[in-house]
Write an enzyme that holds these catalytic residues in place. Structure first.
Site: not given
Length: 291
Positions: A119, A140, A152, A190
Site C-alpha cells: 500500500s 493494491h 490501485e 494512502n
C-alpha cells in the site's frame, strides 16, 4: 497473457480476501503462508464470508462451493510455481517483502507476472529484486477486499504494457474498478488517507478533542462512514505507522512526520481491532475509547 492460476503469498486479512475474490471470479488459487494456523484461519474466514454473501443473495450456494473448491493452501512457496499471476500480500515491511520475492522467483516460469499488494512501498525497488522487472507491478486491493470496488494498479519504471493490460483485465474480471497510480510513496489512496488519520492522531495528542469527539466530528461534519481513529483501528496502527514512515522517508517533508502518539500505541502493542485494543478497547461487548 491469459491468467488461469493465481498465487497469493500471505494468508492474513488482505491475502484471504484476495483469494476469496479470485476464486469467486473463476481463477484457481494457491494460497501460501509459512504458518498452517494462518492458512486454516484464512479458509474458515473465506467460507464464513462467502456464506454471508449467500445469505444476502449476492452469490449462490453453488458458486460458493465451486469457489471454495478452487482454493488450495500450501506451506511450500515452490507450489505457487505453476501460477500465471502471483500476488505478494505479506505485512507492510520492505525487508519482509524482499525476502519473500527473492525466495519466490526461482520457482516461477519465465512468463509469470509477479505483483505486490503493497500500500506504500516503491514498486520499482521491489521489482529490482526480481529477474523480471518488466513483469512486476503493484496490485493494491482495498480492505475488506470482497466489499471494496477499487484496485490501485502501480507501474514501476520497468513495467511493460502487456503486464499492465493483463492485470487490468484481471481487475475487470473481478468486477472491480482500477485506478492507475504513479510509483510515488503511498500512491493515491494512502497518500491522502493516512496523513488524514495521522492528523487525527495529532488532534488527539494535542488535546483538541478526545477519541469519540474526533470520530463524531468527521462522521457527522464531513459525512465520513467511519471516524479516522476508528478507521485507523480497522486498518491496523502498525500499518498506518509503516505507511507514514514510507511517506516521511520517501518525500522528506515534515508534514508527513508520524504522530508520536501513534508510535506509542504501536510500541505498546495496541494495534487496533486485530489486537483487541487501539484507539478503542474492543475486549468488551462494545468498543470503548481509550483516551
Amino acid at each position: 497473457m491469459d491468467i488461469h492460476k493465481v498465487g497469493v503469498i500471505g494468508a492474513g486479512q488482505m491475502g484471504n480476501g484476495i483469494a476469496h475474490v479470485m476464486a469467486l471470479a473463476g481463477y484457481d488459487v494457491a494460497l501460501n503462508d509459512i504458518d498452517q494456523d494462518a492458512l486454516d484461519t484464512a479458509i474458515a474466514r473465506i467460507e464464513k464470508n462467502m456464506a454471508r454473501q449467500v445469505g444476502r443473495d449476492q452469490i449462490t450456494e453453488e458458486a460458493m462451493q465451486s469457489a471454495m473448491a478452487r482454493i488450495r493452501t500450501t506451506l511450500d512457496v515452490a507450489e505457487v510455481g505453476d501460477c500465471d499471476l502471483v500476488i505478494e500480500s505479506a505485512t507492510e515491511n520492505e525487508a519482509v517483502k524482499n525476502k519473500i520475492i527473492e525466495g519466490l522467483i526461482p520457482h516461477l516460469r519465465p512468463e509469470t507476472i509477479v505483483t505486490s499488494n503493497t500500500s506504500s512501498i516503491s514498486i520499482t525497488r521491489l521489482a529490482a529484486r526480481t529477474d523480471r522487472p518488466e513483469k512486476f507491478m503493484g496490485f493494491h486491493f482495498m480492505n475488506p477486499v470482497p466489499l471494496m470496488k477499487l484496485v490501485e494498479l502501480i507501474r514501476g519504471i520497468a513495467t511493460d504494457e502487456e503486464t499492465y493490460k493483463t492485470c487490468l483485465g484481471v481487475v475487470e474480471r473481478l468486477d472491480k474498478t482500477a485506478a492507475s497510480a504513479e510509483d510515488f510513496p503511498a500512491f493515491i489512496v494512502n497518500r491522502i488517507l493516512i496523513p488524514m488519520i495521522n492528523e487525527a492522531c495529532y488532534t488527539l495528542y494535542e488535546g483538541v478533542g478526545n477519541v469519540r469527539s474526533i470520530d463524531q466530528a468527521m462522521k457527522l461534519g464531513a459525512n465520513h462512514p467511519m471516524g479516522p481513529l476508528e478507521l485507523a483501528d480497522f486498518i491496523g496502527l502498525d500499518t498506518c505507522l509503516a505507511i507514514m514512515n514510507v511517506l516521511h522517508d520517501g518525500l522528506a517533508d515534515t508534514k508527513y512526520r508520524p504522530c508520536p502518539l501513534m508510535t506509542k500505541y504501536v510500541e505498546a502493542g495496541w494495534l487496533g481491532k486485530k489486537a483487541g485494543r487501539g484507539f478503542y478497547d474492543y475486549r468488551g461487548e462494545t468498543p470503548v475509547p481509550t483516551r
